[in-house]
Design an enzyme around this catalytic site. Sequence first.
Site, PDB file in Angstrom:
ATOM      1  N   ASP A   1       3.782   0.520  -8.367  1.00 56.97           N
ATOM      2  CA  ASP A   1       3.421   1.345  -9.527  1.00 56.97           C
ATOM      3  C   ASP A   1       3.356   2.822  -9.123  1.00 56.97           C
ATOM      4  O   ASP A   1       2.770   3.625  -9.850  1.00 56.97           O
ATOM      5  CB  ASP A   1       2.085   0.892 -10.126  1.00 56.97           C
TER       6      ASP A   1
ATOM      7  N   ASP B   1       0.846  -1.203   0.000  1.00 57.63           N
ATOM      8  CA  ASP B   1       0.000   0.000   0.000  1.00 57.63           C
ATOM      9  C   ASP B   1       0.877   1.247   0.000  1.00 57.63           C
ATOM     10  O   ASP B   1       1.800   1.360   0.810  1.00 57.63           O
ATOM     11  CB  ASP B   1      -0.920  -0.018   1.219  1.00 57.63           C
TER      12      ASP B   1
ATOM     13  N   TYR C   1      -3.503  -4.983  -9.126  1.00 58.88           N
ATOM     14  CA  TYR C   1      -2.855  -3.725  -8.757  1.00 58.88           C
ATOM     15  C   TYR C   1      -1.934  -3.249  -9.877  1.00 58.88           C
ATOM     16  O   TYR C   1      -1.908  -2.072 -10.218  1.00 58.88           O
ATOM     17  CB  TYR C   1      -2.081  -3.880  -7.447  1.00 58.88           C
TER      18      TYR C   1
ATOM     19  N   THR D   1      -1.083  -8.783 -11.443  1.00 62.34           N
ATOM     20  CA  THR D   1      -2.202  -8.746 -10.488  1.00 62.34           C
ATOM     21  C   THR D   1      -3.056  -7.517 -10.794  1.00 62.34           C
ATOM     22  O   THR D   1      -2.675  -6.662 -11.583  1.00 62.34           O
ATOM     23  CB  THR D   1      -1.707  -8.643  -9.030  1.00 62.34           C
TER      24      THR D   1
HETATM   25  C1  LIG Z   1      -2.094  -3.301  -2.525  1.00 65.11           C
HETATM   26  S1  LIG Z   1      -2.281  -4.914  -1.905  1.00 65.11           S
HETATM   27  C2  LIG Z   1      -1.195  -5.898  -2.931  1.00 65.11           C
HETATM   28  C3  LIG Z   1      -1.492  -7.375  -2.839  1.00 65.11           C
HETATM   29  C4  LIG Z   1      -0.581  -8.297  -3.642  1.00 65.11           C
HETATM   30  N1  LIG Z   1       0.787  -8.231  -3.190  1.00 65.11           N
HETATM   31  C5  LIG Z   1      -0.694  -8.025  -5.118  1.00 65.11           C
HETATM   32  O1  LIG Z   1       0.302  -7.584  -5.723  1.00 65.11           O
HETATM   33  O2  LIG Z   1      -1.772  -8.265  -5.673  1.00 65.11           O
HETATM   34  C6  LIG Z   1      -1.409  -4.837  -0.363  1.00 65.11           C
HETATM   35  C7  LIG Z   1      -1.747  -5.993   0.549  1.00 65.11           C
HETATM   36  O3  LIG Z   1      -0.887  -5.976   1.679  1.00 65.11           O
HETATM   37  C8  LIG Z   1      -1.642  -6.312   2.842  1.00 65.11           C
HETATM   38  N2  LIG Z   1      -0.871  -5.788   3.971  1.00 65.11           N
HETATM   39  C9  LIG Z   1      -0.639  -4.503   4.301  1.00 65.11           C
HETATM   40  N3  LIG Z   1       0.168  -4.415   5.357  1.00 65.11           N
HETATM   41  C10 LIG Z   1       0.488  -5.690   5.712  1.00 65.11           C
HETATM   42  C11 LIG Z   1       1.297  -6.252   6.724  1.00 65.11           C
HETATM   43  N4  LIG Z   1       1.963  -5.489   7.595  1.00 65.11           N
HETATM   44  N5  LIG Z   1       1.389  -7.589   6.804  1.00 65.11           N
HETATM   45  C12 LIG Z   1       0.724  -8.379   5.941  1.00 65.11           C
HETATM   46  N6  LIG Z   1      -0.054  -7.909   4.947  1.00 65.11           N
HETATM   47  C13 LIG Z   1      -0.175  -6.576   4.840  1.00 65.11           C
HETATM   48  C14 LIG Z   1      -2.983  -5.683   2.584  1.00 65.11           C
HETATM   49  O4  LIG Z   1      -4.008  -6.271   3.369  1.00 65.11           O
HETATM   50  C15 LIG Z   1      -3.168  -5.954   1.091  1.00 65.11           C
HETATM   51  O5  LIG Z   1      -3.760  -7.209   0.862  1.00 65.11           O
END
Ligand SMILES: C[S@@+](CC[C@H](N)C(=O)[O-])C[C@H]1O[C@@H](n2cnc3c(N)ncnc32)[C@H](O)[C@@H]1O
Length: 237
Positions: free
Chosen positions: A183, A147, A219, A217
Site C-alpha cells: 500500500d 515492511d 495492513y 489483512t
Molecule cells: C507488514 S507485515 C505483513 C504481514 C502479512 N503479509 C500481511 O499482509 O498481513 C510484514 C511481516 O513480514 C515479517 N518479515 C519481515 N522480514 C522478514 C523476513 N526476512 N523473513 C520472514 N518474515 C519477515 C515481519 O515480521 C512481519 O510479520
Amino acid sequence: MVVTGETRPHRDVVSFVRRSARMNPSQERAWRHHRAAYLVDVARGPMSTSVAPQAAVDWAEVFGRTAPLLVEIGAGNGDSLVATAAAHPDVDVIGFEVFEPSMASTVGKLAAQGLTNARLVLADGVQGLRWLVAPASLEAVHMFFPDPWHKARHHKRRLVSPATCSLVADRLRPGGVFRLATDWEDYALTMREVLDASPLTRVHEGWAPRFEERPMTKYEARGIAAGRTVYDLCYRR
Ligand SMILES: C[S@@+](CC[C@H](N)C(=O)[O-])C[C@H]1O[C@@H](n2cnc3c(N)ncnc32)[C@H](O)[C@@H]1O
C-alpha cells in the site's frame, strides 16, 4: 552474523528488527498445543532467525506427499497463508516469518481449521529460500505487504531487491508466479522497477488486478483507511 576476513564480524542487513516476543494468552495456547504439528525446525546460522548454509529440508517427507509447493515470505498473522492452504488442499504451503507471536497466531488458525497442507519456519524467508528450497521447485511465492522501510537510509532493508528477486526467480518452476502487494506507492514503483529488470516476466500490462484469493489483512485495511492505494504485482518465470 558473517565473518569477513579473519577477525572482523558484521551483521547481514535484514528486513526486520527484533521485537519483544510476548504472546497473548491465545497465542500461547496455540503455540503450546499445536506448534509441533506445524513448525519445521531447521539448523540455525549465527542469529536465531537465520538458517545455516546447506541446511536442508525434505519437503516431501515433511508433508508426507509430493505436491506443488507455495512459499509465503513474511506471513504475519497468517491470514493469507491459511486462506491459501484452505483453498488449495492439493498444494503444500510453506510460511516464513521471523516474529514468534505472529507465527503462534498462524498456528492457531491452521489448527482451528485442521489444515495439514501448511508448515511454518521461524526464520528469515530469504535465507529460507536460499538454503531450504530447491531451484525450480515452487509453484508460487507470495510476499504481501512487506515492511516499507520508508527512510532512504533504510531502503537496503527492503525485502524486494535485485538479489531477492533473482533468488525467487531461481526457486520458481518455469511458469511459476511471484505475487506481491503493497500500500506504499514509492515501494510499489520500486518493486516494479526491480522486478521488470529481473529474470521474471510481468504478467499484466500495468498493475496486476487485486489477487482475489488475498484476504483483507489489517495492513491492507489500514492503508485503505489512510487513503492509500493498494498495488498488486504478479510476475512469471
Ligand atoms: C507488514 S507485515 C505483513 C504481514 C502479512 N503479509 C500481511 O499482509 O498481513 C510484514 C511481516 O513480514 C515479517 N518479515 C519481515 N522480514 C522478514 C523476513 N526476512 N523473513 C520472514 N518474515 C519477515 C515481519 O515480521 C512481519 O510479520
